[in-house]
Enzyme design. Sequence first.
Site, PDB file in Angstrom:
ATOM      1  N   GLU A 101     -71.743  -8.857 -26.725  1.00 41.66           N
ATOM      2  CA  GLU A 101     -72.034  -7.651 -25.953  1.00 41.66           C
ATOM      3  C   GLU A 101     -71.926  -7.873 -24.447  1.00 41.66           C
ATOM      4  O   GLU A 101     -71.875  -6.915 -23.680  1.00 41.66           O
ATOM      5  CB  GLU A 101     -73.462  -7.166 -26.284  1.00 41.66           C
ATOM      6  CG  GLU A 101     -73.634  -6.622 -27.693  1.00 41.66           C
ATOM      7  CD  GLU A 101     -72.922  -5.300 -27.905  1.00 41.66           C
ATOM      8  OE1 GLU A 101     -72.443  -4.704 -26.932  1.00 41.66           O
ATOM      9  OE2 GLU A 101     -72.831  -4.858 -29.056  1.00 41.66           O
ATOM     10  N   GLU A 140     -76.562 -24.881 -42.763  1.00 36.87           N
ATOM     11  CA  GLU A 140     -77.654 -25.065 -41.807  1.00 36.87           C
ATOM     12  C   GLU A 140     -78.314 -26.438 -41.919  1.00 36.87           C
ATOM     13  O   GLU A 140     -79.065 -26.855 -41.035  1.00 36.87           O
ATOM     14  CB  GLU A 140     -78.710 -23.978 -41.984  1.00 36.87           C
ATOM     15  CG  GLU A 140     -79.535 -24.086 -43.247  1.00 36.87           C
ATOM     16  CD  GLU A 140     -80.656 -23.056 -43.261  1.00 36.87           C
ATOM     17  OE1 GLU A 140     -81.816 -23.482 -43.286  1.00 36.87           O
ATOM     18  OE2 GLU A 140     -80.363 -21.846 -43.234  1.00 36.87           O
TER      19      GLU A 140
END
EC number: 4.2.1.126
Length: 620
Positions: free
Chosen positions: A421, A452
Amino acid sequence: MTISSTKQPARPLFLGIEGGGTRTVALLADARRHFLHRFEAGPANVKLLNDAQLVRLLRSIAEAFPQPDALAIGMAGARTENDWERIRNAASKVWTQIPAYATNDLETALTATDEKDVEDAEARILMLSGTGSCCYGRNRAGKTGKIGGWGHILGDKGSGYEIGLRALKAVVFYYDRDGAWARLGQQLLHRLELNEPNELIAWAQAANKTTIASLATEVFVAWKKGDKIAADILASAESSLVEDAVACARQLANPKAPVHFILSGSVLLKQPQFTRGISNKLKKLWPGAQVTPLERESVWGAVILAQKIWSGHSASLKPVRSTRKTIVKSHVPELPLSQMAKLSPTEQRNPRSLNLDKLPLSQSIELMLSEDAAIPQAILQERDHIEQAVKYISQAFKKGGRLFYVGAGTSGRLGVLDASECPPTFRSDPEMVQGIIAGGQGALWRSVEGAEDDPVAGARAIEFRSVTSKDVVVGIAASGRTPFVWGALGEAKGRGARTILVGFNPFLNIPGDARPDIVITPNVGPELLTGSTRLKAGTATKLILNIFTTLAMVRIGKVVSNLMVDLNPSNTKLRDRAVRIIQELKGVDYATAQTALEKSEWVIKKAVATLDRRAKSKSS
């Protein structure tokens, strides 16, 4: 397919398994390395199998054999410790209490070489060219080197796939240039049962790697008949294979040291004339080189590795480790993650939602919103730490540094979201704020198993973004214990970057040498849905990341008043907003503001400067 021997086995029994891109082969041998049983299954690249599929494959193999005393598994795609751990875990579910060694299929192939035949060699280099291609070697000190192995899109130079693909490209090129369909092209059409060149377009779009690689045999046939196109293709393949082999040898040995090159794969083992040319070139480029074919099936290497771990030599067994300079190992903290903290609040049960499944929908909505309402106050308790984080980030931006978000799952996705963004909101360079998610791009929309849990992968991500002391790295981990995140933070810390941890476990007990510069751990309490950190922890993460980038951009001049003066007006809505920003700043009408922006290529600051110059000239 199963093949068995009539020999009486002598315990112990050793099971070797080699999974490749084309097939999986399993071989059982006894204490004297006598062959007992052989079994074939489908392809097995560990990167393309989930945990359940991997277990099913190994179980199908187990059903074909008696119980072994030790086993070793070499599998295509197994490049990291996390991959090897996945293989070992799957094996432990199939062969309980049986010692198992995991590596890749290159290691097993190299081990299949009889070491007694190459005792004088400083290094052994496996040259593999079949459907794919790769060079992998080991020297006397145990150091390994590798060239290639990147798959048919990025690599596979000199492989059957590349030979077949180049043949297809060559025949259509010469057809376009000369207006005549080459003899090699005729062979290919005959092989594929196609009638004319245009039919190759649809065929090539549907063909897989193995099918295209199979066309290499036609190139060799044409070459032996004196075909010039085939000769050019194979000369290039020969040069590529030799160059890669020599490059691999240079990683492991002095140019004057004796090196043994072992040839493997169908291209090298089934084409003796081609192999002779390679052997001659190798001996010219590496005086004293010994070049021999791999005498036995490479799965025997897995059998030998299984025998070694049963014999107590497991400490000396090291899966493939590249000599390529990558991570400074000391940068990856070996944190006792299971002891770092009490159970994270995000993993505890929320007493307010014990009857969530029975509540009326309206009360469930009210409950969720009331829980979220407490999040800002919890974040405010970390105001001093957040303030210092914004200062670090804005200082980094002023010095040309970057901000990296690192996370797994929801945490990683939120980091990528905030980073994405920034360019449209602040006209920032896309490199300025970056998101790194465990498992890479695919993890943005689906779970990547085990991603992960790999701290080395996190460290490698930081390494390959070339993080320096000018940068800031923010690790996001709801529980505070994600290994991928800690690997990234450790590598970033070792490179001198500022490091920040954002999590929601205030009970973390982080060793001093691994502690990030700033630790932000607001206590948002248990999730309504136990352990679902996409809820309150996710909302809190989004709020904190909003603060980081918004206020850092304010501090470097990308905001005037509360207006986005570096907005990138990339669509109709944003262009309208840009016009209104100009109106607010300069007090002009809509048309004047729009004209100024159009003349300034829709850069707000340029448009403001244009209007300022115009006003100044009028006043003078």
